[in-house]
Enzyme design. Structure first.
Site, short mmCIF file in Angstrom:
data_model
loop_
_atom_site.label_atom_id
_atom_site.label_comp_id
_atom_site.label_asym_id
_atom_site.label_seq_id
_atom_site.Cartn_x
_atom_site.Cartn_y
_atom_site.Cartn_z
N LYS A 117 -7.82 -8.86 5.45
CA LYS A 117 -7.90 -7.59 4.74
C LYS A 117 -9.18 -7.56 3.89
O LYS A 117 -9.95 -6.59 3.93
CB LYS A 117 -6.68 -7.45 3.84
CG LYS A 117 -6.64 -6.18 3.05
CD LYS A 117 -5.61 -6.19 1.91
CE LYS A 117 -4.25 -6.71 2.29
NZ LYS A 117 -3.20 -6.25 1.35
N LYS A 129 -3.21 -15.66 -2.60
CA LYS A 129 -2.05 -14.96 -3.12
C LYS A 129 -1.28 -15.91 -4.00
O LYS A 129 -1.36 -17.13 -3.81
CB LYS A 129 -1.15 -14.48 -1.98
CG LYS A 129 -0.33 -13.27 -2.32
CD LYS A 129 -1.13 -11.99 -2.15
CE LYS A 129 -0.38 -10.77 -2.62
NZ LYS A 129 -1.06 -9.54 -2.14
N ASP A 169 0.81 -7.30 -7.64
CA ASP A 169 1.50 -7.04 -6.38
C ASP A 169 2.92 -6.62 -6.83
O ASP A 169 3.08 -6.19 -7.98
CB ASP A 169 1.51 -8.29 -5.47
CG ASP A 169 1.88 -7.99 -4.03
OD1 ASP A 169 1.01 -7.58 -3.26
OD2 ASP A 169 3.06 -8.14 -3.66
N ASN A 244 4.20 1.32 -7.21
CA ASN A 244 2.82 1.79 -7.35
C ASN A 244 2.24 2.34 -6.05
O ASN A 244 1.65 3.43 -6.02
CB ASN A 244 1.95 0.64 -7.90
CG ASN A 244 0.47 0.93 -7.79
OD1 ASN A 244 -0.16 0.66 -6.76
ND2 ASN A 244 -0.10 1.52 -8.81
N1 GLU Z 1 -1.71 -7.14 -3.98
C1 GLU Z 1 -2.70 -6.24 -3.43
C2 GLU Z 1 -2.83 -6.49 -1.95
O1 GLU Z 1 -1.87 -6.78 -1.29
C3 GLU Z 1 -3.99 -6.22 -4.21
C4 GLU Z 1 -4.70 -7.53 -4.36
C5 GLU Z 1 -5.91 -7.48 -5.29
O2 GLU Z 1 -6.26 -6.41 -5.77
O3 GLU Z 1 -6.48 -8.54 -5.51
O4 GLU Z 1 -3.88 -6.35 -1.36
#
Ligand code: GLU
Length: 448
Positions: A117, A129, A169, A244
């Site tokens: 991603k 993560k 998250d 969110n």
């Molecule tokens: N938790 C979000 C995601 O799944 C954002 C992660 C971030 O902004 O570092 O991409």
């Protein structure tokens, strides 16, 4: 899902063996590996350098004890995680999830997805993560604060604006980021804005970060529809979840002329044929932190269906924005039968592999999460840029940047799918395009 050649099957069975019991990580890895056959055929040097085996092994995994006391003085022990998966393209980047379902397999699937991603955004960020099995539901602000402080007391030593930059998250929003940043600042005695993203606007946060995942997902769906000569105007939509991502997905869909007739939480869904009232939804979920039943109580035109399956509601556009594996093969078949013409994943891996296959076989444009929901982390990277230059950008400028990034991701995935002989397959396009960016950097760095 599609088959894999022998070499990839071998890599996959090693992953299953070496990461026993981590079902979600196996699922996420399998989906990527299933896309990579044609890349290895074209680029044998990547197989020789064992790039896939290396990408599937986290660079570093930290698991730690998080003890804390609730308001009555009772002691609790939770488990904290940070999986620093890949830093080929930049400092580790990815959110923290606080939810009772969290264990290593969930954090690894999320961290693995984050690598590709983040690569797709085109911005200089690696993948990571973290999180905890802490359940914030029903906890007071002071309990959440003490938990965050204890969590950061260990995590801080692994972070840094050039090392690892967490964000939110599920279960981690502006309140938690505030407590985490406060503790990091106290321990390190540095005002290091760029160490966390999703910060408050008064202390280093970026405009549009709050809205970014949802807005970005809608831009992506808009591009998928445009590629087929369609628009969102007048479309009947379903958005699962009510956190969110769901809130700002609904907001943007309706701004662009669509009607969102339902959203959900883990107790059921709310049906509101007139279109979800976003101001009321925000008040209930973000200000009062209540369940969705409160929405139906205050809006007589709507009704709450306890335990209902949101995917049974006929719609033209579906945007699963709650959590992993919330939309299965049966749900996908129902959506297709009911005339759904596009799916955009706001959550991470919300569609099960058999569900994905049904959408792909039916020719329904399917915006896979790692492409469709990349707007959140992309705007986090824009927050890092602002922090590094001690600047803050306007809402309009930041949103323009986000929209352009989402258009670029769409174009990249679309073009890559075509190049590799699978036109319209955004899963293949996203996996291959993200993988190649990371793989090329890893080849350049040698065997490290
Ligand atoms: N938790 C979000 C995601 O799944 C954002 C992660 C971030 O902004 O570092 O991409």
């Amino acid at each position: 899902m599609a088959g894999m050649d022998e070499k990839l099957e071998g890599i996959y069975s090693d992953i299953v063996r070496r990461n026993a019991g981590e079902a979600e990580f196996h699922q996420a890895a399998r989906e990527v590996l299933e896309s990579l056959g044609p890349v290895l055929a074209k680029r044998p040097e990547l197989a020789e350098m064992k790039i896939i085996e290396r990408i599937c092994e986290p660079e570093r995994q930290v698991i730690f004890r998080v003890p804390w006391q609730d308001d009555s003085g009772e002691v609790h022990v939770n488990r904290g995680f940070r999986v620093q998966f890949n830093s080929a393209l930049g400092p580790y980047k990815g959110g923290l999830r606080f939810h009772p379902s969290v264990y290593l397999g969930i954090i690894k699937f999320l961290g693995f997805e984050q690598i590709f991603k983040n690569a797709l955004t085109g911005l200089p960020i690696g993948g990571a993560k973290g999180g905890s099995d802490f359940d914030p539901k029903g906890r007071t602000d002071t309990e959440v604060m003490r938990f965050c402080q204890s969590f950061m007391t260990e995590l801080y030593r692994h972070l840094g604006e050039y090392r690892d930059v967490p964000a939110g998250d599920i279960g981690v929003g502006a309140r938690e980021i505030g407590y985490l940043f406060g503790m990091y600042k106290r321990i390190t005695n540095n005002y290091e804005s760029g160490v966390l993203t999703g910060k408050g606007l008064g202390w280093g946060g970026s405009l549009v970060r709050t809205e970014a995942t949802g807005y970005g997902a809608v831009y992506f769906v808009q591009e998928m529809l445009k590629a087929r000569g369609e628009t969102l105007d007048g479309k009947r939509c379903i958005v699962s979840g009510s956190g969110n991502v769901a809130i700002y997905t609904i907001d943007k869909l309706q701004h662009l002329g669509a009607t969102v007739v339902a959203c959900s939480d883990s107790d059921g869904y709310v049906l509101d044929e007139g279109g979800i009232d976003v101001a009321l939804l925000k008040q209930i979920k973000e200000v009062e932190r209540l369940r969705l039943t409160a929405y139906a109580d205050r809006r007589p035109a709507s009704r709450f269906v306890p335990g209902g399956n949101i995917w049974e509601i006929p719609c033209e556009v579906a945007m699963p924005s709650a959590t992993q594996n919330e939309l299965n093969g049966r749900d996908a078949a129902t959506l297709v039968k009911n005339g759904c013409i596009a799916v955009g994943e706001g959550a991470n891996m919300p569609t099960t592999p058999d569900g994905v296959k049904i959408f792909l076989d039916a020719g329904v444009p399917f915006g896979v999460g790692k492409a469709c929901n990349a707007g959140g982390v992309a705007t986090s990277a824009l927050e890092m840029q602002q922090n590094a230059s001690r600047d803050s950008w306007t809402f309009e400028y930041t949103e323009q940047r986000l929209a352009q990034i989402m258009r670029d991701i769409h174009r990249t995935c679309y073009a890559t799918a075509e190049t590799y002989g699978a036109p319209g397959n955004y899963v293949l396009g996203a996996n291959i395009a993200g993988f190649i960016r990371v793989a090329e950097a890893m080849v350049a760095f040698g065997v490290v």
